[in-house]
Design an enzyme around this catalytic site. Structure first.
Site, short mmCIF file in Angstrom:
data_model
loop_
_atom_site.label_atom_id
_atom_site.label_comp_id
_atom_site.label_asym_id
_atom_site.label_seq_id
_atom_site.Cartn_x
_atom_site.Cartn_y
_atom_site.Cartn_z
N GLN A 164 68.72 94.82 4.59
CA GLN A 164 67.29 94.32 4.58
C GLN A 164 67.30 92.89 4.76
OE1 GLN A 164 65.42 97.21 4.79
NE2 GLN A 164 63.51 95.90 5.34
N HIS B 130 67.21 90.51 7.88
CA HIS B 130 65.89 90.58 8.70
C HIS B 130 65.43 88.97 8.67
CE1 HIS B 130 65.05 94.49 10.55
NE2 HIS B 130 65.20 94.96 9.18
N GLU C 68 57.45 98.34 0.81
CA GLU C 68 57.43 98.76 2.28
C GLU C 68 58.54 100.03 2.18
OE1 GLU C 68 58.50 96.90 6.60
OE2 GLU C 68 59.14 95.83 4.78
N HIS C 69 59.67 99.52 2.11
CA HIS C 69 60.88 100.70 1.85
C HIS C 69 61.23 100.84 0.33
CE1 HIS C 69 61.30 98.26 5.72
NE2 HIS C 69 61.48 99.66 6.38
N ASP D 247 64.34 103.11 10.52
CA ASP D 247 64.00 102.02 11.25
C ASP D 247 64.37 102.51 12.57
OD1 ASP D 247 63.57 100.17 9.14
OD2 ASP D 247 65.57 99.21 9.29
N HIS E 165 9.88 105.15 11.00
CA HIS E 165 10.90 106.19 10.98
C HIS E 165 10.18 107.54 11.25
CE1 HIS E 165 13.84 103.12 10.40
NE2 HIS E 165 14.81 103.72 10.42
#
Length: 411
Positions: free
Chosen positions: A248, A251, A309-310, A343, A402
């Site tokens: 991770q 990245h 996220e993960h 992924d 109305h």
């Protein structure tokens, strides 16, 4: 090289803040958007030359060059992309809500129609590496939802990206990235058509451009630096946990990579097994951490509060623990489900909410590419049956016109 903290330490509670987005981005992006609004394609060309060093004769990749690039994709990669495409389609197909119809007692007909958006843009990063997997995760889902025109925007078209765009069903490829590409797609220029939705991850400038323009078109989410939280117990292999942290961290220098464990032995062995280089080393030194907890329940609570996220569960009875971490965007269960399976190939989308937004946001889905339209059909009998109630509510709200709009239609 990596910090070892205790869950109660103030520094552990600030881990999310340590990976905050860089300052000064908002003003730069505001200038980019203003330039694209004022000068259109000329601004896109000049900004792309300035930021990416690419001079564009045409803003879009021509079909002949697209075919050549796609043919250069290695056969093994093409086969993997085809498999991923099929898995992604299969997983996302049930997400498309069907249109439905209801009938009222006196002849009225109510419909909710599910309609695909007209045009979508799928942003694919291209600065540090090529990401054909992101093409599959976004373009495939947009086309599955019925979007007829799907544009891939990327600053670098590698052969793998070109092949993925063809496999996924993209209709064209914009040869620009960054804030200027997002601005062009969300505003519309002479050559770049305005899209209804833009999805996909990007750097801080891409994310900020999406934020500033989100009132004009739909966006998926505001992606911050990528992140993984690994909850591990004594059953975990320290080499596997170390490898997952590095995977991770590679990245992005801002990536958040955290191991949470009640095992001091495992913490020390994972720290010893970490041998990162390059981007991963920088990321782990600045934003990585190993957090020690009193027990596994505290580890799971700590992870869930981060809403990552993960989230990997390298623990015994990992399947049962999923119910204790409802706020993670994607949960990887057991010792044989590292983040890379999600992924690339498993099928669920890897475009995920970051920065703790998984508390309320969801992974990219087919529903992001459709809209719903309500249709109300009344005849004279249904209007007569409902008139008194409509008029009562209209008068109660002081909107007497109305009520008149109903009264004049009475037979």
């Amino acid at each position: 090289m990596i910090r070892i903290l205790h869950a109660g330490d103030p520094e552990a509670r600030r881990l999310r803040a340590s990976a905050a987005m860089p300052a000064g981005v908002a003003a730069t992006v505001a200038g980019i958007i203003a330039d694209v609004r004022a000068r259109g394609d000329a601004a896109v060309r000049e900004l792309t030359a300035r930021f990416d060093g690419t001079r564009l004769d045409s803003l879009f990749l021509d079909d002949a060059r697209w075919d050549v690039l796609a043919e250069q994709c290695p056969p093994a990669v093409r086969a993997a992309l085809e498999m991923a495409h099929q898995r992604v389609r299969a997983f996302h197909e049930p997400q498309i809500s069907a249109s439905y119809e209801q009938r009222l007692p006196d002849g009225g007909v109510l419909r909710c129609l599910t309609l695909p958006l007209r045009r979508a843009a799928c942003y694919v990063p291209g600065g540090r590496a090529a990401y054909p997997s992101t093409v599959i995760m976004t373009v495939t889902v947009a086309r599955l939802a019925g979007v007829p025109d799907v544009i891939v925007a990327t600053p670098r078209v590698a052969s793998e990206v070109a092949a993925a765009a063809w496999i996924g069903g993209a209709t064209r490829i914009l040869l620009s990235g960054g804030g200027q590409a997002v601005a062009a797609l969300e505003i519309g220029t002479e050559m770049v058509p305005r899209v209804d939705v833009i999805v996909g991850p990007g750097n801080a400038y891409v994310t900020e451009a999406k934020r500033q323009l989100s009132g004009e078109v739909r966006i998926d989410s505001l992606a911050g630096p990528t992140e993984v939280v690994i909850v591990a117990d004594e059953s975990a292999d320290p080499r596997a946990a170390a490898a997952d942290l590095i995977a991770q961290a590679e990245h992005d220098p801002l990536a958040l990579s955290i191991l949470v464990t009640p095992s001091e032995r495992l913490a020390k062995e994972v720290a010893a097994a970490l041998q990162p280089t390059g981007i991963a080393a920088e990321s782990l030194a600045n934003h990585g951490a190993i957090v020690l907890t009193r027990d596994l329940d505290e580890a799971l609570r700590f992870a869930d509060e981060l809403a990552p996220e993960h989230l990997e569960l390298l623990i015994e009875d990992a399947r049962d623990a999923v119910r204790k971490v409802p706020h993670a965007a994607a949960v990887f269960v057991g010792h044989h489900a590292p983040v890379p399976v999600g992924d690339y190939l498993a099928g669920p989308n890897h475009t995920l909410p970051t920065g703790g937004t998984a508390r309320f946001a969801s992974p990219l889905s087919a529903s992001d590419f459709v809209r719903r339209q309500n249709v109300i059909e009344y005849g004279p009998q249904q209007l007569a049956a409902d008139a008194r109630s409509i008029e009562a509510l209209a008068h109660a709200e002081g909107l007497h016109g109305h009520a008149v709009a109903v009264e004049v239609r009475k037979k």
